[in-house]
Motif scaffolding. Structure first.
Motif, mmCIF file in Angstrom:
data_model
loop_
_atom_site.group_PDB
_atom_site.id
_atom_site.type_symbol
_atom_site.label_atom_id
_atom_site.label_comp_id
_atom_site.label_asym_id
_atom_site.label_seq_id
_atom_site.Cartn_x
_atom_site.Cartn_y
_atom_site.Cartn_z
ATOM 1 N N ASN B 7 97.398 81.105 52.767
ATOM 2 C CA ASN B 7 98.032 82.399 52.158
ATOM 3 C C ASN B 7 96.846 83.454 51.702
ATOM 4 O OD1 ASN B 7 99.703 84.394 51.043
ATOM 5 N ND2 ASN B 7 99.898 83.301 48.942
ATOM 6 N N ILE B 8 97.165 84.756 51.970
ATOM 7 C CA ILE B 8 96.563 85.852 51.522
ATOM 8 C C ILE B 8 97.245 86.676 50.395
ATOM 9 C CG2 ILE B 8 95.158 88.057 52.212
ATOM 10 C CD1 ILE B 8 94.452 86.774 54.739
ATOM 11 N N GLN B 9 96.548 86.537 49.232
ATOM 12 C CA GLN B 9 97.475 87.154 48.338
ATOM 13 C C GLN B 9 96.839 88.821 47.844
ATOM 14 O OE1 GLN B 9 98.341 84.915 44.671
ATOM 15 N NE2 GLN B 9 98.245 87.272 43.584
ATOM 16 N N HIS B 10 97.576 89.776 48.131
ATOM 17 C CA HIS B 10 97.045 91.080 47.812
ATOM 18 C C HIS B 10 97.306 91.316 46.393
ATOM 19 C CE1 HIS B 10 95.811 92.176 51.979
ATOM 20 N NE2 HIS B 10 96.993 91.318 52.435
ATOM 21 N N PHE B 11 96.704 92.368 45.784
ATOM 22 C CA PHE B 11 96.772 92.874 44.576
ATOM 23 C C PHE B 11 96.820 91.686 43.385
ATOM 24 C CE2 PHE B 11 99.068 94.509 40.819
ATOM 25 C CZ PHE B 11 98.345 95.353 40.339
ATOM 26 N N ILE B 19 90.834 95.034 41.299
ATOM 27 C CA ILE B 19 91.861 94.705 42.251
ATOM 28 C C ILE B 19 91.367 93.784 43.407
ATOM 29 C CG2 ILE B 19 93.639 95.666 43.857
ATOM 30 C CD1 ILE B 19 93.910 98.228 41.796
ATOM 31 N N ARG B 20 91.957 92.552 43.624
ATOM 32 C CA ARG B 20 91.174 91.862 44.651
ATOM 33 C C ARG B 20 92.542 91.351 45.650
ATOM 34 N NH1 ARG B 20 86.614 90.922 42.195
ATOM 35 N NH2 ARG B 20 85.903 89.241 43.970
ATOM 36 N N SER B 21 91.886 90.839 46.772
ATOM 37 C CA SER B 21 92.676 90.080 47.606
ATOM 38 C C SER B 21 92.032 88.583 47.502
ATOM 39 C CB SER B 21 92.742 90.526 48.991
ATOM 40 O OG SER B 21 93.235 91.717 49.008
ATOM 41 N N ILE B 107 89.965 89.036 57.712
ATOM 42 C CA ILE B 107 89.070 90.555 57.489
ATOM 43 C C ILE B 107 90.226 91.794 57.732
ATOM 44 C CG2 ILE B 107 87.335 92.177 57.782
ATOM 45 C CD1 ILE B 107 86.541 89.678 56.217
ATOM 46 N N ALA B 108 90.716 91.644 58.948
ATOM 47 C CA ALA B 108 91.982 92.730 59.203
ATOM 48 C C ALA B 108 92.862 92.648 58.222
ATOM 49 C CB ALA B 108 92.219 92.313 60.620
ATOM 50 N N ASP B 109 93.357 91.669 57.897
ATOM 51 C CA ASP B 109 94.256 91.695 56.754
ATOM 52 C C ASP B 109 93.806 92.042 55.317
ATOM 53 O OD1 ASP B 109 96.386 91.024 54.991
ATOM 54 O OD2 ASP B 109 96.852 88.879 56.075
ATOM 55 N N LEU B 110 92.508 92.272 55.265
ATOM 56 C CA LEU B 110 92.103 92.346 53.927
ATOM 57 C C LEU B 110 91.556 93.780 53.810
ATOM 58 C CD1 LEU B 110 89.641 89.596 53.048
ATOM 59 C CD2 LEU B 110 91.735 89.710 52.344
ATOM 60 N N LEU B 111 91.434 94.669 55.158
ATOM 61 C CA LEU B 111 91.063 95.852 55.214
ATOM 62 C C LEU B 111 91.973 96.840 54.401
ATOM 63 C CD1 LEU B 111 89.602 96.147 58.894
ATOM 64 C CD2 LEU B 111 88.616 96.878 56.657
ATOM 65 N N SER B 112 93.269 96.578 54.388
ATOM 66 C CA SER B 112 94.126 97.687 54.200
ATOM 67 C C SER B 112 93.889 98.185 52.572
ATOM 68 C CB SER B 112 95.737 97.334 54.154
ATOM 69 O OG SER B 112 95.893 96.069 53.295
ATOM 70 N N GLU B 118 87.081 98.991 45.709
ATOM 71 C CA GLU B 118 86.101 100.263 45.466
ATOM 72 C C GLU B 118 86.476 100.714 44.446
ATOM 73 O OE1 GLU B 118 84.115 104.067 46.957
ATOM 74 O OE2 GLU B 118 85.155 103.054 48.640
ATOM 75 N N LYS B 119 87.591 101.287 44.082
ATOM 76 C CA LYS B 119 87.993 102.345 42.971
ATOM 77 C C LYS B 119 88.115 101.317 41.867
ATOM 78 C CE LYS B 119 90.564 105.527 46.022
ATOM 79 N NZ LYS B 119 89.340 106.491 45.896
ATOM 80 N N SER B 120 88.068 100.153 41.798
ATOM 81 C CA SER B 120 88.617 99.367 40.761
ATOM 82 C C SER B 120 87.477 98.484 40.261
ATOM 83 C CB SER B 120 89.912 98.619 40.816
ATOM 84 O OG SER B 120 89.630 97.494 42.073
ATOM 85 N N GLY B 121 86.607 98.322 41.325
ATOM 86 C CA GLY B 121 85.340 97.355 40.971
ATOM 87 C C GLY B 121 85.858 95.842 41.427
ATOM 88 N N GLY B 122 86.838 95.799 42.291
ATOM 89 C CA GLY B 122 87.385 94.722 42.929
ATOM 90 C C GLY B 122 86.619 94.223 44.028
ATOM 91 N N GLY B 123 87.289 93.191 44.428
ATOM 92 C CA GLY B 123 86.802 92.507 45.919
ATOM 93 C C GLY B 123 87.602 91.569 46.515
ATOM 94 N N ILE B 124 87.010 90.656 47.211
ATOM 95 C CA ILE B 124 87.671 89.452 47.491
ATOM 96 C C ILE B 124 87.639 88.141 46.706
ATOM 97 C CG2 ILE B 124 88.021 88.191 49.732
ATOM 98 C CD1 ILE B 124 88.668 91.412 50.161
#
Lengths: 723, 297
Positions: B7-11, B19-21, B107-112, B118-124
């Motif tokens: 699974n790849i969970q966004h937000f 905010i991370r994936s 990575i393509a799935d994470l790009l959106s 960047e704006k929230s200081g988040g990441g993966i």
């Protein structure tokens, strides 16, 4: 007594007063009947002025022991109303002529409403307007009066009655203020203690000053705005739904008061508390659901484009959270020029579980308005009327929020008869059907609006607007600088997804013929649940940030934005393309059958520019990114997206929401509102409503206490929390 | 480079800052009886069936290559997890979980959402399952994140050789590790593995100065005693760099996942600890000088 206790006493006093509010409407109506008979041969505006004179003399006035403002007149306006449409005395003259303009319109749209094509009740909108507060505060009504007299003295005979009506009406309004001043003096003299005397002396001094003259203090500014909004809404039959752009207009007075030591920040906060509290108590929002149609605007910019974000902006937001007020819609203008600290302040309001604010993007809305030929200096002073819908404070009379056209219903109509062999042909037929329908509604509205001046001229409202005094024409005759009509369409996502489904099912894959699709929809997908699941889950949907669908949606919305091109209303102003929703998406969904996007018959339509409610959105951020594909500057009115998120802890949520607001600005969305929904809590609130009296949810352009919503509305909110 | 991801969970807002994936790796070498991701245990693809979504159309039986007497083989011994029924299921009641994916696909799935990282200081965040069981795949993903300037967190049970962690650590911005209990026997019984290597690795990681967040799921009857939490807090207090501790109260929301896999849920009868008790445990841990929160709050 501390300030909390004072506020509670104020609330109790207001509540008791309105609970026993027994306006002598019949006596007033009898009086107006006489005035009407005596003036029926005169020009409509002079008739209105005579009615104003009678009302300003005859209405009883009331001052509160706790509330430091003066505005309460016994005009017969019921408790849970803001005037305008619900003001019996204000609409006295208008209703006399209903047979001329309203009945024919109602008859013409009766079937359209039943069939779900259209929702509306009047050909011209007398609600959601904004006074020219900058003139009221800048020169006072005496200044406006002097201008009217000066210009009027040189006016042509045909225009004399307009100026005469304006000057008579203003004098009547100022007489009303003088009566308040006298009453306040009387109450001060008979006050039993020093605090009571000071309270009424303060009111007496303010009422002797405003709205006749420009306010000298923050307090007088507040008094002037509140008096004008409440009294004019009650007596003129025009719904002034907004207090205007308060942190811009009042900041210089606030700053000067603080610098001179005339007022502390806390005292300013108490005045703001009183303003919010008045609306919540008058509308009894802690006991039931009522639409307040009361808005304030914060942030944005001034006439020169300088960013407005000051200590008063912050104070309004702080007070909102302190008092947990829900009845005032706080519309916050944001832009790429605002600092992140502002977005964090806005996030804090959301995180306090107060979904009462809507964010409106100046970057887009100003561009959308100037694209319609409106001057940038005027656009910069835009405000929201009742919910999201835009109006330029001081310069525009925009009639709207009374008519909605259902795009999905029109699509079903095209589908009923189409034999198109390609999607392009089908889409062409649909566009022609929508345009023809739009034109039909415009013709009906214009026919009714032609009688607006005759039925209900608005001398007081007109006198505050740029353009009316200069042109010698009432606002109802197109006297204001801009005389717009924002005719709204509804069901964006339902329409786009349905078109895309037709393209996919009938033309791209040949899975179904148009005939088969018609049959399946007529049966509401009965026996075709696998197909319905296929449509819902396998065909891309609006709001999921799917590249091909984004491009398709963008094309459809660009096309729809041209519907209003070149269309002129009965006041000589422009029709503007719009998509603001109110909660009409529910009744308009109930009225129609299943749609090709997989939506079952009688379910709600989509709202604003949000995805359909029944679509699974796995990533809530997709909504924000989907907005980037659409050029919202083609829509002159606010086009609102709603984002449902889980509840968040304050430090996390502030950062998350501020980041989302920045991303929304970058994607050039139009308007945005958040709903932070805790599904478990919503379900528990259904079972134990008594334990969740403070659970507030965003319904549409307004917020309500969850437990007061009806079962259907509650289910709809919960369905949003699940996805 | 390919790997198995279920699974790849966004937000994601609870697996590291901003905010991370979260990328969930499939395959795990622990078998915690309260695990909320049972689909992560096996490395190979598996079938899941969500009965509540099923519309009873029967398409699955029609496409099943191993159907017998018109009955689908789904979740029976005959099922080979070929995924034909999942492909055909319109209602998405049947899912094939854990397809092999390339690093580029992930990575393509994470790009959106990169603007919001960047704006929230988040990441993966890489989670699982156990991301360190696919070290080369993880390395490829970490390198790709670094190229894009994305902050990375790895959530791991660290029950692997130290050298493997050491090799990847320079590419990781934040390590998130569980300490379930200090009681070796209890740990072995509850998870199938000793905690000795885990605790050693945590000491090593703390010693490198790498940002480290420690978590303890509070499982009734297993590690929810005051003594158990106090022992964990003392262990953490002795680590260099004073890492913070998050207590996570047991949740049973994952029950439907066990049902979808036709697997027994070992913690089915347990209840979520009271909020007040969780706060008491956090206060207790703080007495040892550890910064401790409940669910990060």
């Amino acid at each position: 007594m501390n300030s909390c206790e004072k506020r509670q006493r104020m609330a109790d006093e207001l509540d008791a007063y309105y609970a026993d509010f027994n306006p002598k409407t019949n006596e007033l109506l009898a009086l107006l009947e006489g005035v009407y008979a005596a003036h029926r041969e005169e020009e409509p505006s002079l008739m209105k002025a005579a009615l104003h004179e009678a009302l300003c003399e005859a209405c009883d006035i009331h001052l509160f022991d706790g509330l430091p403002f003066f505005f309460e007149i016994r005009s017969g306006r019921p408790r849970h109303t803001w005037g305008g449409l619900q003001s019996h005395v204000g609409l006295f003259a208008e209703s006399k002529l209903a047979g001329l303009w309203l009945r024919p319109y109602e008859k013409a749209i009766e079937e359209d409403r039943r069939e779900g094509f259209f929702h509306g009740w009047r050909p011209f909108g007398i609600d959601h307007h904004c006074l020219g507060y900058d003139a009221i505060l800048g020169e006072g009504f005496e200044g406006i009066l002097a201008r009217a007299e000066q210009i009027g003295s040189k006016a042509s005979p045909g225009q004399k009655p307009f100026y005469e009506a304006v000057t008579k009406s203003i004098r009547a309004l100022l007489h009303m203020a003088e009566r308040f001043a006298a009453e306040a003096r009387r109450r001060a003299e008979s006050a039993s203690d020093g605090a009571g005397r000071a309270h009424f002396e303060r009111i007496a001094e303010a009422a002797a000053r405003v709205p006749a003259k420009p306010p000298r203090t923050f307090y007088e500014g507040f008094c002037s705005i509140l008096f004008c909004r409440e009294v004019i809404s009650s007596i003129e039959g025009i719904g002034i739904s907004t207090f205007g752009h308060l942190d811009r207009m009042l900041f210089p007075l606030y700053e000067a008061d603080l610098a001179a030591g005339r007022m502390t920040r806390e005292e300013a906060g108490e005045l703001i508390h009183a303003l919010f509290l008045y609306t919540d108590v008058r509308f009894e929002l802690r006991r039931a659901v009522h639409e307040t149609s009361t808005t304030i605007i914060l942030g944005g910019c001034d006439r020169d484009g300088a960013v407005v974000y000051n200590d008063l902006t912050k104070l309004f937001l702080e007070v909102l959270v302190q008092g947990r007020y829900i009845g005032t819609k706080v519309n916050c203008r944001i832009s790429s020029k605002h600092p992140r600290a502002y977005f964090e302040n806005l996030a804090d309001v959301q995180l306090a579980n107060l979904p009462v604010i809507v964010l409106q993007n100046d970057d887009v809305i100003l561009a959308a308005r100037t694209a319609q030929g409106q001057a940038i200096e005027d656009c910069r002073l835009y405000v929201s009327g009742g919910c999201h819908e835009i109006v330029l404070q001081n310069t525009e009379v925009n009639t709207r929020a009374d008519s909605w056209i259902s795009l999905p219903r029109l699509l079903l109509k095209t589908l009923e008869t189409s034999a198109a062999e390609s999607f392009e042909d089908f889409y062409g037929e649909y566009r022609r059907d929508v345009q023809a329908y739009y034109d039909r509604i415009i013709a009906l509205k214009n026919e009714g609006e032609r009688h607006w001046y005759e039925a209900s001229p608005l001398p007081l409202y007109s006198s505050t607007l740029t353009g009316c005094l200069e042109s010698g024409r009432d606002a109802t005759q197109g006297g204001a600088k801009y005389s717009s009509t924002a005719l709204s369409m509804l069901g964006t996502a339902t329409c786009i997804d349905s078109l895309y489904s037709i393209k996919h099912l009938v033309y791209d894959t040949g899975r179904l013929t148009l005939e088969q699709l018609r049959g399946i929809l007529a049966e509401d997908f009965a026996g075709n649940e696998p197909l319905r699941q296929y449509i819902i889950r396998k065909i891309p949907k609006y709001g999921t940030n799917h590249a091909a669908l984004n491009a398709f949606a963008s094309g459809v919305l660009d096309d729809l934005s041209t519907l209003a091109d070149g269309k002129i209303n009965a006041r000589g102003g422009k029709y503007l393309p719009a998509f603001y929703p109110h909660d009409i998406f529910r009744p308009m969904g109930i009225a129609i059958g299943a749609t090709p996007d997989g939506r079952r018959a009688h379910m709600p339509l989509s709202r604003g520019c949000s995805p359909s409610e029944f679509i699974e959105v796995e990533n809530p951020l997709d909504i924000i990114h989907s907005l980037g594909a659409i050029d919202f500057t083609k829509y002159a009115d606010s086009f609102c997206a709603e984002m449902t998120l889980p509840p968040m802890e304050k430090a996390v949520g502030r950062n998350v929401l501020a980041a989302i607001i920045e991303a929304f600005l970058e994607q050039k969305g139009s308007s945005l509102q958040f709903n932070l929904l805790d599904r478990e809590r919503l379900l528990d609130a259904q079972k134990h409503p008594e334990q969740h009296a403070d659970l507030i949810v965003r319904v549409c352009g307004y917020s309500e206490v969850f437990v007061f919503l009806n079962a259907e509305q509650q289910a709809e909110v919960i369905s949003r929390a699940i996805r | 480079m390919t790997g198995t991801v279920f699974n790849i969970q966004h937000f994601s807002i609870h697996d590291g800052p901003g905010i991370r994936s979260t990328v969930f790796f499939k395959g795990c070498n622990l078998r915690c009886f309260w695990c909320h991701n049972p689909e992560s245990w096996r490395t190979e693809p598996e079938m899941q069936f969500y009965a509540a979504r099923c519309i009873g159309c029967g398409v699955c039986a029609g496409v099943c290559p191993h159907a017998k007497d018109g009955k689908r083989a789904l979740l029976s011994d005959d099922c080979t997890a070929c995924g034909a029924c999942a492909e055909a299921c319109m209602a998405e009641a049947i899912r094939l979980t854990g397809k092999s994916r390339t690093a580029d696909e992930v990575i393509a799935d994470l790009l959106s959402d990169s603007d919001l990282y960047e704006k929230s200081g988040g990441g993966i965040t890489f989670s699982g399952g156990e991301p360190l069981l696919q070290p080369e795949f993880l390395r490829a993903l970490l390198l790709a994140c670094r190229e894009r300037g994305w902050h990375t967190a790895v959530e791991s049970a660290v029950c692997v050789p130290w050298e493997r962690i050491e090799a990847l650590l320079p590419l990781i911005d934040l390590m998130i590790c569980d300490i379930k209990t200090l009681d070796e026997a209890a740990h072995r019984e509850a998870t199938g593995q000793s905690n000795a290597r885990i605790l050693d690795n945590i000491r090593h990681i703390a010693g490198t100065g790498k940002p480290l967040l420690l978590r303890t799921p509070i499982i009734p009857g297993f590690n929810d005693s005051r003594e158990s939490v106090a022992a964990i807090a003392e262990f953490i207090a002795a680590l260099p760099g004073s890492p913070a501790l998050e207590l996570l109260p047991f949740q049973s929301l994952c029950k439907s996942k066990y049902e979808s896999l036709h697997r027994a849920f070992g913690a089915e009868t347990l209840e979520t600890p009271e909020r007040a008790y969780m706060k008491e445990l956090a206060a207790l841990a703080e007495r040892s000088g550890v910064f401790c929160t409940v669910n990060g709050l």
